[in-house]
Every structure is written in C-alpha cells, then in structure tokens.
Write an enzyme that holds these catalytic residues in place. Structure first.
Site, PDB file in Angstrom:
ATOM      1  N   CYS A 244       0.877  -1.188   0.000  1.00 19.09           N
ATOM      2  CA  CYS A 244       0.000   0.000   0.000  1.00 19.09           C
ATOM      3  C   CYS A 244       0.903   1.223   0.000  1.00 19.09           C
ATOM      4  O   CYS A 244       0.962   1.982   0.966  1.00 19.09           O
ATOM      5  CB  CYS A 244      -0.922   0.005   1.220  1.00 19.09           C
ATOM      6  SG  CYS A 244      -1.938  -1.476   1.402  1.00 19.09           S
ATOM      7  N   ALA A 245       1.617   1.420  -1.099  1.00 23.75           N
ATOM      8  CA  ALA A 245       2.758   2.337  -1.127  1.00 23.75           C
ATOM      9  C   ALA A 245       2.373   3.809  -1.134  1.00 23.75           C
ATOM     10  O   ALA A 245       3.159   4.657  -0.715  1.00 23.75           O
ATOM     11  CB  ALA A 245       3.636   2.035  -2.340  1.00 23.75           C
ATOM     12  N   GLY A 248       4.900   6.702  -1.836  1.00 20.19           N
ATOM     13  CA  GLY A 248       6.219   6.095  -1.766  1.00 20.19           C
ATOM     14  C   GLY A 248       7.135   6.522  -0.639  1.00 20.19           C
ATOM     15  O   GLY A 248       8.341   6.284  -0.723  1.00 20.19           O
ATOM     16  N   GLY A 249       6.623   7.090   0.443  1.00 18.46           N
ATOM     17  CA  GLY A 249       7.495   7.512   1.529  1.00 18.46           C
ATOM     18  C   GLY A 249       8.288   6.365   2.135  1.00 18.46           C
ATOM     19  O   GLY A 249       9.513   6.436   2.292  1.00 18.46           O
ATOM     20  N   LYS A 250       7.609   5.269   2.482  1.00 21.34           N
ATOM     21  CA  LYS A 250       8.300   4.115   3.069  1.00 21.34           C
ATOM     22  C   LYS A 250       9.052   3.330   1.983  1.00 21.34           C
ATOM     23  O   LYS A 250      10.074   2.692   2.271  1.00 21.34           O
ATOM     24  CB  LYS A 250       7.306   3.242   3.822  1.00 21.34           C
ATOM     25  CG  LYS A 250       6.688   3.954   5.031  1.00 21.34           C
ATOM     26  CD  LYS A 250       5.701   3.079   5.762  1.00 21.34           C
ATOM     27  CE  LYS A 250       5.052   3.838   6.916  1.00 21.34           C
ATOM     28  NZ  LYS A 250       4.164   4.939   6.461  1.00 21.34           N
ATOM     29  N   ASP A 268      -0.134   0.143  -5.382  1.00 23.46           N
ATOM     30  CA  ASP A 268      -1.237   0.898  -4.795  1.00 23.46           C
ATOM     31  C   ASP A 268      -2.434   0.804  -5.740  1.00 23.46           C
ATOM     32  O   ASP A 268      -2.275   0.484  -6.930  1.00 23.46           O
ATOM     33  CB  ASP A 268      -0.859   2.366  -4.572  1.00 23.46           C
ATOM     34  CG  ASP A 268      -1.708   3.014  -3.476  1.00 23.46           C
ATOM     35  OD1 ASP A 268      -1.328   2.914  -2.303  1.00 23.46           O
ATOM     36  OD2 ASP A 268      -2.761   3.587  -3.811  1.00 23.46           O
ATOM     37  N   ASP A 314       1.180  -1.248   4.781  1.00 21.63           N
ATOM     38  CA  ASP A 314       0.873  -0.009   5.509  1.00 21.63           C
ATOM     39  C   ASP A 314      -0.601   0.277   5.225  1.00 21.63           C
ATOM     40  O   ASP A 314      -0.943   1.015   4.309  1.00 21.63           O
ATOM     41  CB  ASP A 314       1.786   1.113   5.013  1.00 21.63           C
ATOM     42  CG  ASP A 314       1.608   2.396   5.804  1.00 21.63           C
ATOM     43  OD1 ASP A 314       0.974   2.357   6.868  1.00 21.63           O
ATOM     44  OD2 ASP A 314       2.087   3.446   5.343  1.00 21.63           O
ATOM     45  N   CYS A 367      -1.337   3.885  10.959  1.00 24.00           N
ATOM     46  CA  CYS A 367      -1.130   5.121  11.719  1.00 24.00           C
ATOM     47  C   CYS A 367      -2.357   5.324  12.617  1.00 24.00           C
ATOM     48  O   CYS A 367      -2.883   6.426  12.746  1.00 24.00           O
ATOM     49  CB  CYS A 367      -0.882   6.318  10.814  1.00 24.00           C
ATOM     50  SG  CYS A 367      -2.121   6.577   9.522  1.00 24.00           S
TER      51      CYS A 367
END
Length: 432
Positions: A244-245, A248-250, A268, A314, A367
């Site tokens: 679940c990109a 693309g932060g992670k 995604d 994520d 989160c």
C-alpha cells in the site's frame, strides 16, 4: 493582507472544508490557496494556522457557541477561536467589517454570543468528557481501552501541532552533513532520538525550497513512519514489496536501507498516488523500484505468490495517530468508516500474505491508535494463518528499546512521534 482580509479568508477556507466533509482538509487548503495565488506565504501560514486551531478545538468551540443559542458556523467558530486566543472583543468586532475582502459585520445575536465568551477559557467543567477531549462520542470508549489512565495525557499530545520531521537520504549524505547544510540556509534541526536517519524542526518551515530537499538529500517523513520502515529489516539484494505504497514515503526509506540494490515493488490502487512517487524516486537517486497499479481482476499478485522476502502492508486506517497533523479527521471519521476499514484491512492482509516467501516476513502497519485496527487485527490474522508467527524485528536501524519487539505502538506523548503501530510476522519455512 489586512487582519480583516485574513479573517475573511479563514472563514472561507473553513466553509470550504465544512462543505466537503469527506475530503481531507489539507487537500482542500491546497486547492484554496492554488486558486488564490495572490495570497503571500506569510498570509497563507497565518490563515492555515488559525483554521487548524479551529479544528483542534472544534467540539469545545461548538459547545460554547451552542450554549449561546447559535449554530457553530465558520464565522462564529473563527470568532470564538480568536477570542480564546486573547483577541480583544473590540478588535474582533472591527475585523468583521463590510467590503469586498471582508467577512461582513457581526449582527446582534452573533455579537452577543461572542461577547459572552470574553473572560472564559476554552475548557469548562460542564463539558461532556468527549467534548473536552475533542473526540467523537462513539470513539471515546475505544481510546479509553487503548490508553486507560493515560488517556488525557495522550489526547493532549495529539492536540498539539506536530514538529516537522525529515529523513536524511543516506544514499547521498550523512545526517551530520545534511544538518550542517540546512543550518547554512537558516533551518536549525536537531537529530531525532529514535530514528538514525531523522532530523527535526520544531515548527513547520518551507523546507521544500531548501537545497538539501531539492537535491534529494532529505525527505519529509515523520520519525514514526521512519521507524515503521526500519521494522521491515529490508536489506541489500532482497525482494521487497510495499503493498500500500501511496506516494512512496516508506518505499524510499526501504530502498535506501537496501543501498539501491535488490528490487522493490511499490503497489497501490491509486494511479495518481503512484505517479506522485516518480518525482520523489528520481530526486532521491533511487533506481531499484518498480511501480505497479493494483486493479480488479489483476493476475499480478497470483503470478508472484511466495516470491518476496519482505512485504509491508501499511494499511488504510482511521488515521487516529495523525491527529496532530490532520485534526479534521477527529470529526470526519465515523463508526461506519471504522467497520469498513476493519474489513478492508483483513482482506488486504490475507491477499498480501500470499506474496511472502517461506521464511520471509510480513510487516503490518497503521497510523492508528485503536486496538481493533492493530493488535486485534494481527491476532485475528494469525488465527486464520497458522503458518505465520510473530517475530522480533531485530533491525539494526531500530533503537535498542525497540529492536527486539515484534509489535510496537508509538504515540506522541511517549515517543514524540505520530501514532504508529507495526507488527512483524514470519512465514514458516518448509521442514527439511
């Protein structure tokens, strides 16, 4: 802009947010200012700050206004917020002026309602607990279940503005080098205490105009999000999937951990989010990432079953851990939303788990602060998939306090990060 024009713009922005309750406030604000390019940077920050302060006190401000017999309209909410921020009533009344770039004068009942707030404090003992703590009534028991006697401390931390965290791209520079480069441009950052790649500025500043951001030496990323990436233990030459990109932060953090070697696939369901990752990947000098758009009937996952060393999920969630940055989510999220999210999270976990190779690891992250989305979701997954078990992360990128944990729950009060949860599960290897 004059104080009168700033007040009017704040009311207009708040009205736009109230008219689109399902759309994130930051997206509405971006569109609002894009359509008003004449608004300077200082004015944008002042308007945004006032509107976000209104959202942080939404339930309490609404309670006070309703005590005065009126509806909590954007113009009343903004006026009440300014009064509680010690703006004199005479000054406030003057700001509600007539004219093209003004909000219009206060009428009798509005003036009386706001005048009655002079000398009051935003908190009041007569408020219901959920109102005083700025949470929906239905959500309060779930947060009490999570935090127990620490609830008020945690919710107070969630009501304070978040700092600006950066992740240093160690493919291009060390943390010390970037800190020095930022200092030359007037950005005074401190090293984060948990993430080995993090720098923190105590206030939100226009970092995207700095040279270290433009040349890919830093990315904006909360320290908690950096730690979630660290939980994966991604390393050189691995095959890694960010299921679940988003933008693309992670993905970027894991590619950095892999030293640009091996292969990362960023998936995604949103094409715009994946497209947003392209510029970031290029700026960071990352070249071991492939993007894939997930769609109905897609055979991609079936063809790659059991082929990844690490799969990060994520998951979409309630976002309760991000309330410092997204206070609008406090009033936007409903109980129905949560129930739908729980079903979606379980389905995503089941699908993504099939992509983990025997001996590989599945990392589930949210989160969220809610037990139903975190530990309960993990325990239910493990009950459905006995070939997976919880294992310690044991990543060198994690601080010693977290390195041997299989599940972590980060909160603003305890860790100074956004609220994040992550669990590491390993798929059983075939018996010899």
């Amino acid at each position: 802009m004059t104080p009168t024009a700033r007040l009017a713009a704040s009311i207009d922005l708040l009205a736009a947010m109230k008219a689109a309750p399902r759309k994130p406030a930051d997206a509405i604000a971006n569109n609002f200012f894009r359509e008003r390019r004449y608004v300077g940077g200082g004015d944008r920050r002042a308007i945004s700050s006032l509107v976000w302060d209104v959202m942080r006190g939404w339930r309490r401000l609404t309670w006070w206004i309703e005590q005065g017999g009126l509806k909590a309209t954007p113009r009343m909410l903004v006026g009440a917020r300014l009064l509680f921020d010690a703006t004199p009533m005479t000054n406030l009344a003057a700001m509600y002026a007539e004219g093209r770039f003004a909000a219009g004068a206060l009428i009798g009942r509005e003036q009386a309602c706001l005048s009655a707030l002079v000398g009051k404090t935003l908190d009041d003992p007569a408020m219901p607990r959920a109102v005083r703590l700025e949470v929906p009534d239905w959500l309060l028991p779930r947060l009490e279940e999570t935090f127990g006697e620490n609830l008020e401390e945690e919710l107070h931390a969630l009501s304070t503005p978040a700092p600006l965290d950066l992740r240093v791209n160690i493919l291009r520079a060390t943390r010390a080098e970037v800190r020095t480069a930022l200092s030359r441009e007037g950005f005074h950052a401190e090293e984060t205490s948990l993430s080995p790649w993090g720098l923190r500025l105590e206030e939100r500043l226009p970092i995207m105009g700095s040279v270290p951001f433009k040349d890919g030496r830093v990315e904006i990323q909360d320290e908690g999000s950096q730690l979630v990436a660290a939980m994966t233990g991604a390393g050189p030459n691995m095959r890694v999937l960010d299921y679940c990109a988003g933008a693309g932060g992670k993905t970027l953090a894991m590619a950095m951990m892999m030293e640009n070697r091996g292969h990362v696939v960023a998936c995604d369901v949103s094409e715009p989010r994946l497209e947003g990752a392209v510029k970031r990947l290029r700026r960071a000098g990352v070249h071991n990432v492939e993007r894939h758009l997930l769609s109905a009937g897609d055979k991609w996952a079936k063809r790659r079953a059991g082929s990844f060393d690490r799969v990060l999920v994520d998951a979409p969630c309630s976002g309760t851990g991000t309330w410092r940055r997204n206070p609008d989510a406090r009033v936007r999220t409903t109980q129905i939303d949560l129930e739908e999210l729980l079903e979606k999270q379980a389905a995503i976990l089941d699908t993504a788990s099939a992509l983990v190779r025997p001996g590989g690891r599945l990392i589930y992250a949210t989160c969220s602060l809610l037990k139903a989305e975190n530990t309960d979701q993990v325990n239910q997954f493990l009950a459905r998939h006995p070939d997976f078990r919880l294992v310690a992360a044991e990543s060198d990128a994690l601080p010693a306090s977290l390195r041997h944990e299989s599940m972590i729950s980060l909160t603003p009060a305890r860790h100074g990060t956004d609220g994040f949860f992550a669990a590491v599960m390993e798929r059983a290897a075939p018996e010899a």
